[in-house]
Scaffold this motif. Structure first.
Motif, short mmCIF file in Angstrom:
data_model
loop_
_atom_site.label_atom_id
_atom_site.label_comp_id
_atom_site.label_asym_id
_atom_site.label_seq_id
_atom_site.Cartn_x
_atom_site.Cartn_y
_atom_site.Cartn_z
N GLU A 1 0.87 -1.08 -0.04
CA GLU A 1 0.22 0.04 0.11
C GLU A 1 0.96 1.15 -0.11
O GLU A 1 0.61 2.24 -1.03
N GLU A 2 2.15 1.12 0.77
CA GLU A 2 2.73 2.41 0.84
C GLU A 2 3.34 2.71 -0.59
O GLU A 2 3.42 3.84 -1.04
N ARG B 1 3.56 6.09 -5.74
CA ARG B 1 3.43 6.07 -6.98
C ARG B 1 2.30 7.25 -7.51
O ARG B 1 2.57 8.06 -8.23
N GLU B 2 1.21 6.96 -6.83
CA GLU B 2 -0.14 7.99 -6.86
C GLU B 2 0.45 9.34 -6.46
O GLU B 2 0.04 10.37 -7.43
N ARG B 3 0.95 9.52 -5.42
CA ARG B 3 1.39 10.97 -4.98
C ARG B 3 2.41 11.55 -6.21
O ARG B 3 2.12 12.78 -6.60
N PHE B 4 3.33 10.75 -6.58
CA PHE B 4 4.24 11.26 -7.83
C PHE B 4 3.30 11.57 -8.88
O PHE B 4 3.46 12.72 -9.49
N GLU C 1 11.06 13.12 -2.20
CA GLU C 1 10.56 12.01 -1.73
C GLU C 1 10.77 10.74 -2.24
O GLU C 1 11.09 10.75 -3.57
N SER C 2 11.06 9.58 -1.39
CA SER C 2 11.44 8.67 -2.02
C SER C 2 11.11 7.38 -1.43
O SER C 2 10.32 7.43 -0.03
N ILE C 3 10.98 6.06 -1.76
CA ILE C 3 10.72 4.92 -1.10
C ILE C 3 11.50 3.51 -1.65
O ILE C 3 11.98 3.59 -2.57
N GLU C 4 11.51 2.82 -0.81
CA GLU C 4 12.24 1.45 -1.12
C GLU C 4 11.25 0.51 -1.89
O GLU C 4 10.46 0.18 -1.57
N ILE C 5 11.62 0.62 -3.18
CA ILE C 5 10.88 -0.17 -4.10
C ILE C 5 11.06 -1.62 -4.00
O ILE C 5 12.19 -1.98 -3.98
N SER C 6 10.13 -2.64 -3.80
CA SER C 6 10.15 -4.06 -3.84
C SER C 6 10.92 -4.45 -5.10
O SER C 6 10.65 -4.19 -6.13
#
Length: 241
Positions: free
Chosen positions: A3-4, A9-12, A235-240
């Protein structure tokens, strides 16, 4: 996909798409057929890329799918994409890659930067946090690139960039791309192949001792008019994987 990751992705997409003009939205829709919506919006929405630069970059990075968003910032608009080589190595794709001019060529107290149209960092399959290579490209579509002063400046810039980053940008002309686009793709793939070949048998210790931070630059700062204006959070995130 958790979900995160979906929310990230939606926020971007919401932030970047809202800033696109009608013509840029049409271009993003066109490019999305080859590279996906996220990559298309990232390229079109990035500041300082011309339409032709965006189209050439899109044609190059479609060979690094699947493409996803790695990190982004708004005002100024910059986005970094993540993809994979055909061999499975992670790559980070940096449109308008910033390189600091070394103090030795600047007047005292000054700070200035060059921007490479696109740079791609390739990471080791042994340790996916270790960058083992940096491939860069410049699209020379403007006539100014071919006048004598433009050529002299470009040659000098490339030498200094290589001294600072171990990357020597290749130059794509309009004529070269029109007639032999596959040669530029082959150049990129061969570079990636050689970087993997030269590192795949190294021990983890030797790999980190040799390459740790070799190709890293301070990308996550916001620059304007040759100066650091202000710090704007990415903004960044650890992509699976």
């Amino acid at each position: 996909m958790n979900e995160e990751s979906i929310k990230f992705r939606e926020r971007f997409l919401n932030k970047f798409t809202s800033l696109l003009s009608g013509n840029k939205k049409k271009l993003a829709e066109k490019l999305s057929k080859d590279i996906g919506t996220i990559a298309a919006v990232a390229l079109v929405g990035n500041q300082n890329n011309s339409r032709m630069e965006v189209e050439v970059i899109a044609a190059i990075i479609k060979h690094l799918k699947p493409l996803d968003i790695h990190s982004f910032t708004v005002n100024p608009n910059k986005a970094i994409l993540v993809g994979r080589t055909p061999q499975g190595n992670i790559v980070h794709i940096h449109p308008q890659y910033r390189v600091a001019k070394p103090k030795r060529i600047l007047a005292e107290g000054k700070q200035d930067y060059w921007y490479v149209d696109m740079a791609i960092k390739i990471y080791s399959s042994i340790d996916e946090n270790t960058c083992i290579g940096l491939w860069g490209v410049e699209y020379d579509g403007h006539p100014q690139h071919f006048i004598e002063t433009g050529v002299i400046k470009s040659h000098f810039r490339d030498v200094v960039i290589e001294n600072e980053t171990e990357m020597r940008p290749i130059h794509i002309t309009k004529e070269g791309w029109s007639n032999y686009p596959d040669e530029y793709i082959r150049h990129m793939m061969n570079y990636f192949y050689r970087r993997v070949r030269d590192t795949e048998h190294m021990s983890l210790e030797d790999l980190r001792n040799t390459y740790w931070n070799v190709f890293e630059t301070a990308d996550f700062e916001v620059i304007g008019e040759g100066k650091i204006k202000r710090a704007v959070p990415w903004e960044s995130i650890e992509i699976s994987k």
